[in-house]
Motif scaffolding. Sequence first.
Motif, mmCIF file in Angstrom:
data_model
loop_
_atom_site.group_PDB
_atom_site.id
_atom_site.type_symbol
_atom_site.label_atom_id
_atom_site.label_comp_id
_atom_site.label_asym_id
_atom_site.label_seq_id
_atom_site.Cartn_x
_atom_site.Cartn_y
_atom_site.Cartn_z
ATOM 1 N N LYS A 52 46.220 -63.470 82.749
ATOM 2 C CA LYS A 52 47.755 -62.607 82.277
ATOM 3 C C LYS A 52 47.921 -61.805 81.711
ATOM 4 O O LYS A 52 48.820 -60.253 82.183
ATOM 5 C CB LYS A 52 48.664 -64.080 81.828
ATOM 6 N N GLN A 53 47.203 -61.614 80.906
ATOM 7 C CA GLN A 53 47.109 -60.035 80.027
ATOM 8 C C GLN A 53 46.805 -59.195 80.825
ATOM 9 O O GLN A 53 47.314 -57.802 80.290
ATOM 10 C CB GLN A 53 45.262 -60.111 79.347
ATOM 11 N N VAL A 54 46.021 -58.938 82.059
ATOM 12 C CA VAL A 54 46.133 -57.737 82.661
ATOM 13 C C VAL A 54 47.907 -57.068 83.449
ATOM 14 O O VAL A 54 47.428 -56.429 83.506
ATOM 15 C CB VAL A 54 45.768 -58.744 84.410
ATOM 16 N N LEU A 55 48.573 -58.158 83.296
ATOM 17 C CA LEU A 55 49.892 -57.794 83.153
ATOM 18 C C LEU A 55 50.514 -57.182 82.692
ATOM 19 O O LEU A 55 51.745 -55.627 82.263
ATOM 20 C CB LEU A 55 51.178 -59.497 84.424
ATOM 21 N N LYS A 56 49.998 -57.129 81.263
ATOM 22 C CA LYS A 56 50.794 -56.433 79.992
ATOM 23 C C LYS A 56 50.474 -55.414 79.967
ATOM 24 O O LYS A 56 50.612 -54.415 79.511
ATOM 25 C CB LYS A 56 50.313 -58.031 78.625
ATOM 26 N N ASN A 57 49.043 -55.426 80.389
ATOM 27 C CA ASN A 57 48.304 -54.103 80.169
ATOM 28 C C ASN A 57 47.368 -53.264 81.260
ATOM 29 O O ASN A 57 46.481 -52.612 81.660
ATOM 30 C CB ASN A 57 47.317 -54.568 79.101
ATOM 31 N N GLY A 58 48.786 -53.256 82.274
ATOM 32 C CA GLY A 58 47.635 -53.025 83.831
ATOM 33 C C GLY A 58 47.782 -51.487 83.718
ATOM 34 O O GLY A 58 46.378 -51.446 83.996
ATOM 35 N N LYS A 59 48.422 -50.628 83.578
ATOM 36 C CA LYS A 59 47.764 -49.628 83.807
ATOM 37 C C LYS A 59 46.161 -49.669 82.137
ATOM 38 O O LYS A 59 45.463 -48.123 83.259
ATOM 39 C CB LYS A 59 48.728 -48.157 82.853
ATOM 40 N N ALA A 60 46.138 -49.494 81.533
ATOM 41 C CA ALA A 60 44.416 -50.037 80.908
ATOM 42 C C ALA A 60 43.912 -50.109 81.567
ATOM 43 O O ALA A 60 42.367 -49.784 81.397
ATOM 44 C CB ALA A 60 44.710 -49.628 79.556
ATOM 45 N N VAL A 61 44.168 -51.316 82.180
ATOM 46 C CA VAL A 61 42.928 -51.966 83.349
ATOM 47 C C VAL A 61 42.544 -51.376 83.864
ATOM 48 O O VAL A 61 41.539 -51.895 84.142
ATOM 49 C CB VAL A 61 43.719 -53.895 83.192
ATOM 50 N N GLY A 62 43.634 -50.836 84.769
ATOM 51 C CA GLY A 62 43.349 -50.190 86.011
ATOM 52 C C GLY A 62 42.364 -49.539 85.625
ATOM 53 O O GLY A 62 41.267 -48.579 86.398
ATOM 54 N N VAL A 63 42.971 -48.222 84.540
ATOM 55 C CA VAL A 63 42.066 -47.136 84.880
ATOM 56 C C VAL A 63 40.689 -47.506 83.850
ATOM 57 O O VAL A 63 39.890 -46.458 84.053
ATOM 58 C CB VAL A 63 42.764 -46.259 83.230
ATOM 59 N N GLY A 64 40.558 -48.366 83.310
ATOM 60 C CA GLY A 64 39.317 -48.930 82.995
ATOM 61 C C GLY A 64 38.364 -49.300 84.036
ATOM 62 O O GLY A 64 37.307 -49.089 84.161
ATOM 63 N N VAL A 65 38.834 -50.493 84.826
ATOM 64 C CA VAL A 65 38.368 -50.691 86.114
ATOM 65 C C VAL A 65 37.538 -49.454 86.962
ATOM 66 O O VAL A 65 36.800 -49.672 86.887
ATOM 67 C CB VAL A 65 39.053 -51.484 87.104
ATOM 68 N N LEU A 66 39.117 -48.831 86.714
ATOM 69 C CA LEU A 66 38.723 -47.297 88.021
ATOM 70 C C LEU A 66 37.418 -46.404 87.563
ATOM 71 O O LEU A 66 36.618 -45.976 88.255
ATOM 72 C CB LEU A 66 39.939 -46.092 88.005
ATOM 73 N N LEU A 67 37.096 -46.364 86.303
ATOM 74 C CA LEU A 67 36.668 -45.523 85.713
ATOM 75 C C LEU A 67 35.382 -46.705 85.744
ATOM 76 O O LEU A 67 34.294 -46.209 86.296
ATOM 77 C CB LEU A 67 36.744 -45.257 83.745
#
Length: 309
Positions: A52-67
Motif C-alpha cells: 500500500k506504501q506504493v500508493l503513498k510514494n507512487g512517483k518515487a517508486v515509479g521513477v526508481g523501478v524505471l531506473l
Amino acid sequence: MVIQLFPFWALLLSAIAFFQPDLFVGLKTQIVPLLTIIMLAMGLTLSPADFKQVLKNGKAVGVGVLLQFLVMPIAAFCVAFAFGFDTELTVGMLLVGSVAGGTSSNVMCYLAKGDTALSISMTAISTLLGVILTPFLVSLMIGQSVDVPVAGMLLSLLKIVLLPVAAGVLINTFFSKFVRKAEPIFPYISMFAIVLIIAIVVALSASKIVQVGLVVAAAVIIHNAIGLTLGYWVTYLLGFDARVCRTIAFEVGLQNSGLAAALAVKFFTPMAALPGTIFSVWHNISGSLLASYWSRRPVAENNSEETSK
C-alpha cells in the motif's frame, strides 16, 4: 555482528570452494531450493501494508523501478561490450542487470537514513515485475546469438520468486505473532543460503576463474558503481529529497545477484553465473561503505541543502 560480516563469510567460503571445489560441486541441485528459501524469508518480512506504501510514494517508486530496469540492463550490456566479454559472460552480466533489486538494499537504506518504507515497497514491486521483465530484457538485449529460454525462465521465476514471496506475505498476514518471534533469525537464514549459493557457483567455475576472475570483478565493480551513481543523481536532478535519493541509489545499484547466478546455472552455464557471484559479494561491500558514509551525514530537508554541507 555476524550479518555485518557477510562479505567476509562470502569471501571465506568462496576461497574454500575455489581450492576445494569437490566440497560444493555436488550441491549444484540445491541452488534453486536455497534461493526459494531466501525469497520466502523476504516474503515473511512483508505485509499488504508494504504494498500500500506504493500508493503513498507512487512517483518515487515509479521513477526508481524505471531506473532499475533501464539503467542496470543497459549498463550491463555496455560494460560487457566494453570489456569484450564472450557470450557466456555477457549473458551473466545481463542477468545481473535485469533482475530485481536485492533485499540487502533495505538494510543499507536503513543504515544510511534513507526511506526504509520506500525501499521495501520498491524491492517488493521490482521483485514481482522482475518475474516478467528479467527473461524479456535478457532475450531482447542478447539478440539472436543465444537461445534464451524465456518461457522456462518465466516459469522458474514464478516458482522461485513469486510463489515463495506470496506464501511469505500470507503467512506473515495470518500468523504475524509467530513470524515476529522468528523474525530475528530470517537474516541469518538468508545470509547462509546466499553464501552457500556463492560457494557452489565458485566451485562450478573454479577452473575458469583464474583466467577471467579479475576482469569480471572489474566489470562488476563498474556496473555496480553506475547503478549507485545514476540511482542517486538522476533522482536528485528530478528534485527528490535526500532520503529518497539515497534509497533509490541502493535500490538501483544493489541487485538480486543470487537469483541471477541461480538462473545462469539453471539455464546457461556456470561461467555465466560468475558475474552474479562476484556481484553478490561486491555489492554488499560497496553498499556497506556507502551506507556508513551516509549514516554520518545529516539528511537535509531538501537535496540542495545536503550537497552544500
